[in-house]
Design an enzyme around this catalytic site. Structure first.
Site, short mmCIF file in Angstrom:
data_model
loop_
_atom_site.label_atom_id
_atom_site.label_comp_id
_atom_site.label_asym_id
_atom_site.label_seq_id
_atom_site.Cartn_x
_atom_site.Cartn_y
_atom_site.Cartn_z
N LYS A 50 0.85 -1.20 0.00
CA LYS A 50 0.00 0.00 0.00
C LYS A 50 0.88 1.24 0.00
O LYS A 50 0.64 2.19 -0.76
CB LYS A 50 -0.92 0.00 1.23
CG LYS A 50 -2.10 -0.95 1.09
CD LYS A 50 -2.83 -1.16 2.40
CE LYS A 50 -3.89 -2.26 2.23
NZ LYS A 50 -4.45 -2.75 3.48
N GLN A 66 -4.97 -1.38 9.61
CA GLN A 66 -4.87 -2.73 9.04
C GLN A 66 -5.50 -3.75 9.99
O GLN A 66 -5.16 -3.80 11.17
CB GLN A 66 -3.38 -3.05 8.80
CG GLN A 66 -3.13 -4.37 8.12
CD GLN A 66 -3.65 -4.43 6.69
OE1 GLN A 66 -3.46 -3.50 5.92
NE2 GLN A 66 -4.32 -5.52 6.34
N ASP A 124 -11.43 2.85 4.01
CA ASP A 124 -11.83 1.44 3.90
C ASP A 124 -13.36 1.32 3.82
O ASP A 124 -13.87 0.26 3.48
CB ASP A 124 -11.34 0.65 5.13
CG ASP A 124 -10.19 -0.28 4.79
OD1 ASP A 124 -10.00 -0.57 3.59
OD2 ASP A 124 -9.48 -0.71 5.72
#
Ligand code: NAD
Length: 300
Positions: free
Chosen positions: A54, A98, A121
């Protein structure tokens, strides 16, 4: 019939190219650089690889990549304090924590502490609710990637019969909401669904998001249907040498490709689109934060 292969790797490169162009324009015309903060708690090897990828791709499209690597023993209070500071930082437009988090941390509490407009997200409860009610939201990256590929392949999805196999909060449910938003007739199937083969057989679009190796065979697929395989399953591959493995999807690729009109491969299908959509979401968040027009074709 032999299906057209939907090349997610090429598609993702195209999305990243569009993001990079828009990022350059933001910098040149407005002096803005989108920033994505990724928070990793602990040393899970798979998570470390995701976070590294990422960060690399964020920098490649010209955005600022901010990484916070915290010890597995980080307290909830310290993690929430970090999120508060990222929420308040005008240089941070997207925040991603994460998952999974170590067991002593409350994932829902942590995710819902992220400012909804920075929740790239799309897991914050406000974004979930907004997506469910058709309002502007941040959309989870994997379903957004699937939607982009479907729109590119079909043009309009209106009136198509779509079956989503899997009802998780990160893939199945938001995928179903997005398809509904594009006027598909949507069925969500799951582990308790009766007669799954018959349900899948009537679908113009099949989204498989289960996590079970090659569970969808070709004879479940309606001739000409589009198959989007989200599953990522690692299996032994003795043909590649001792101890070797390979990735396969939730659909049996060879037989499904015989019947389908189009299909995404695993690897190289949905997977590469997920990070590309994370970058797209960060760009969208930056545009919204600065009351600038959103990038076309990169949102739901
Ligand atoms: P999950 O375990 O949270 O959910 C799986 C779903 O499958 C559940 O809703 C369950 O009801 C359903 N299911 C289980 N057995 C079934 C059966 N026999 N018949 C029908 N439905 C059944 O999984 P998830 O997080 O949604 O992920 C699904 C898959 O997608 C996994 O393989 C995961 O690795 C993959 N994934 C890929 C990406 C990507 O970027 N490509 C992103 C997220 C998840």
């Amino acid at each position: 019939m032999t299906a057209q292969i939907i090349d997610g790797k090429a598609f993702a490169a195209e999305v990243r190219g569009k993001v990079a162009t828009h990022v350059a324009r933001l910098r040149d015309e407005h002096g803005l650089t989108p920033g994505l903060a990724v928070v990793l708690v602990g040393e899970d090897p798979a998570s470390q690889v995701y976070v590294r990828n990422k960060g690399k791709q964020t920098a490649e499209v010209g955005m600022n990549s901010i990484e916070h690597k915290l010890s597995a023993k980080t307290s909830q209070a310290d993690l929430l304090a970090l999120i508060d500071s990222l929420n308040a930082d005008p240089g941070v437009h997207g925040i991603l924590v994460q998952l999974p988090l170590p067991g002593h941390l409350d994932e829902d509490l942590v995710i819902n502490a992220i400012a909804p407009e920075k929740d790239v997200d799309g897991f914050h409860i406000l974004n979930v609710g907004r997506l469910g009610t058709g309002q502007k939201s941040m959309v989870p990256c994997t379903p957004l990637g699937c939607l982009m590929m479907l729109r590119a392949h079909h043009g309009s999805l209106s009136g198509l019969d779509a079956v989503v196999i899997g009802r998780s909060n990160i893939v199945g449910k938001p995928m179903a909401q997005l398809l509904l938003g594009d006027s598909c007739t949507v069925t969500i199937a799951h582990s308790r669904t009766k007669d799954l083969p018959q349900i899948v057989r009537r679908a113009d679009i099949v989204i498989a998001a289960v996590g079970r190796t090659e569970m969808v065979p070709g004879d479940w697929i309606k001739p000409g249907a589009t198959v989007i395989d989200v599953g990522i399953n690692r299996i032994d591959a003795p043909e590649k040498g001792e101890g070797k493995t390979r990735l396969v999807g939730d659909c049996h690729f060879d037989s499904c490709a015989e019947t389908a009109g189009a299909i995404t491969p695993v690897p190289g299908g949905v997977g590469p689109m997920t990070i590309a959509c994370l970058l797209a979401n960060t760009l969208t968040a930056c545009c919204r934060a600065n009351s600038l027009p959103e990038p076309e074709g990169l949102t739901a």
